[in-house]
Design a protein around this motif. Structure first.
Motif, PDB file in Angstrom:
ATOM      1  N   SER A   1      35.625  34.776  40.754  1.00  0.00           N
ATOM      2  CA  SER A   1      35.128  35.154  42.076  1.00  0.00           C
ATOM      3  C   SER A   1      36.190  35.957  42.825  1.00  0.00           C
ATOM      4  CB  SER A   1      34.792  33.891  42.874  1.00  0.00           C
ATOM      5  OG  SER A   1      35.990  33.177  43.173  1.00  0.00           O
ATOM      6  N   ALA A   2      35.774  36.555  43.914  1.00  0.00           N
ATOM      7  CA  ALA A   2      36.720  37.284  44.765  1.00  0.00           C
ATOM      8  C   ALA A   2      37.796  36.341  45.294  1.00  0.00           C
ATOM      9  CB  ALA A   2      35.981  37.963  45.912  1.00  0.00           C
ATOM     10  N   GLU A   3      37.406  35.106  45.620  1.00  0.00           N
ATOM     11  CA  GLU A   3      38.366  34.124  46.126  1.00  0.00           C
ATOM     12  C   GLU A   3      39.433  33.814  45.074  1.00  0.00           C
ATOM     13  OE1 GLU A   3      35.006  33.695  46.263  1.00  0.00           O
ATOM     14  OE2 GLU A   3      34.671  33.894  48.418  1.00  0.00           O
ATOM     15  N   GLU A   4      38.983  33.642  43.814  1.00  0.00           N
ATOM     16  CA  GLU A   4      39.939  33.373  42.739  1.00  0.00           C
ATOM     17  C   GLU A   4      40.842  34.580  42.495  1.00  0.00           C
ATOM     18  OE1 GLU A   4      37.921  30.455  39.545  1.00  0.00           O
ATOM     19  OE2 GLU A   4      36.718  32.245  40.032  1.00  0.00           O
TER      20      GLU A   4
ATOM     21  N   GLU B   1      41.812  36.715  44.641  1.00  0.00           N
ATOM     22  CA  GLU B   1      42.795  36.725  45.725  1.00  0.00           C
ATOM     23  C   GLU B   1      43.882  35.681  45.465  1.00  0.00           C
ATOM     24  OE1 GLU B   1      42.669  37.240  50.484  1.00  0.00           O
ATOM     25  OE2 GLU B   1      41.443  35.603  49.698  1.00  0.00           O
ATOM     26  N   GLN B   2      43.491  34.500  45.025  1.00  0.00           N
ATOM     27  CA  GLN B   2      44.458  33.431  44.739  1.00  0.00           C
ATOM     28  C   GLN B   2      45.417  33.845  43.626  1.00  0.00           C
ATOM     29  OE1 GLN B   2      41.940  30.087  43.851  1.00  0.00           O
ATOM     30  NE2 GLN B   2      41.650  29.542  45.999  1.00  0.00           N
ATOM     31  N   TYR B   3      44.924  34.573  42.626  1.00  0.00           N
ATOM     32  CA  TYR B   3      45.755  35.030  41.515  1.00  0.00           C
ATOM     33  C   TYR B   3      46.617  36.229  41.892  1.00  0.00           C
ATOM     34  CZ  TYR B   3      42.964  32.147  38.261  1.00  0.00           C
ATOM     35  OH  TYR B   3      42.344  31.131  37.600  1.00  0.00           O
TER      36      TYR B   3
ATOM     37  N   GLU C   1      43.240  42.105  49.637  1.00  0.00           N
ATOM     38  CA  GLU C   1      42.488  41.444  50.698  1.00  0.00           C
ATOM     39  C   GLU C   1      41.010  41.499  50.372  1.00  0.00           C
ATOM     40  OE1 GLU C   1      41.819  44.062  54.451  1.00  0.00           O
ATOM     41  OE2 GLU C   1      43.766  44.667  53.649  1.00  0.00           O
ATOM     42  N   ARG C   2      40.262  40.603  50.994  1.00  0.00           N
ATOM     43  CA  ARG C   2      38.811  40.588  50.854  1.00  0.00           C
ATOM     44  C   ARG C   2      38.199  40.978  52.181  1.00  0.00           C
ATOM     45  NH1 ARG C   2      36.867  35.153  49.915  1.00  0.00           N
ATOM     46  NH2 ARG C   2      38.758  34.494  50.934  1.00  0.00           N
TER      47      ARG C   2
END
Length: 102
Positions: free
Chosen positions: A11-14, A16-18, A23-24
């Motif tokens: 996902s976009a969230e993952e 970003e975490q990696y 930015e999203r």
């Protein structure tokens, strides 16, 4: 490595975490955000932007010592530019700088 070898989608969230995305933004706002970011970068001194991009590219496949030496060389070379003088003058005069790439 895991993502490359498995082909797993994330996902976009993952992402970003990696650290794979800077930015999203909400759906439908990517183009506007990209344009705003481009405009922000365009206000920066062109020679410094070019040097930063060069240092990052150089350092991506060289060792730390070589990368730091290149960064130092590029940084030092910017002090002889008109843009550096404009930046310092604008700071002292408390006004926005006008960079011309020289």
């Amino acid at each position: 490595m895991k993502l490359c070898l498995t082909g797993d989608q994330i996902s976009a969230e993952e992402a970003e975490q990696y650290g794979l995305v800077s930015e999203r933004v909400p759906a439908g706002e990517a183009t506007d955000r990209a344009i705003a970011l481009g405009r922000q970068i365009a206000t920066m001194p062109p020679l410094a932007v070019k040097a930063i991009k060069s240092a990052i590219r150089f350092g991506s496949d060289k060792g730390l010592e070589a990368g730091l030496a290149e960064e130092r060389r590029l940084f030092t070379s910017l002090f002889a530019t008109a843009d550096q003088k404009e930046g310092m003058t604008a700071f002292m005069e408390k006004r926005p700088p006008v960079y011309r790439g020289g």
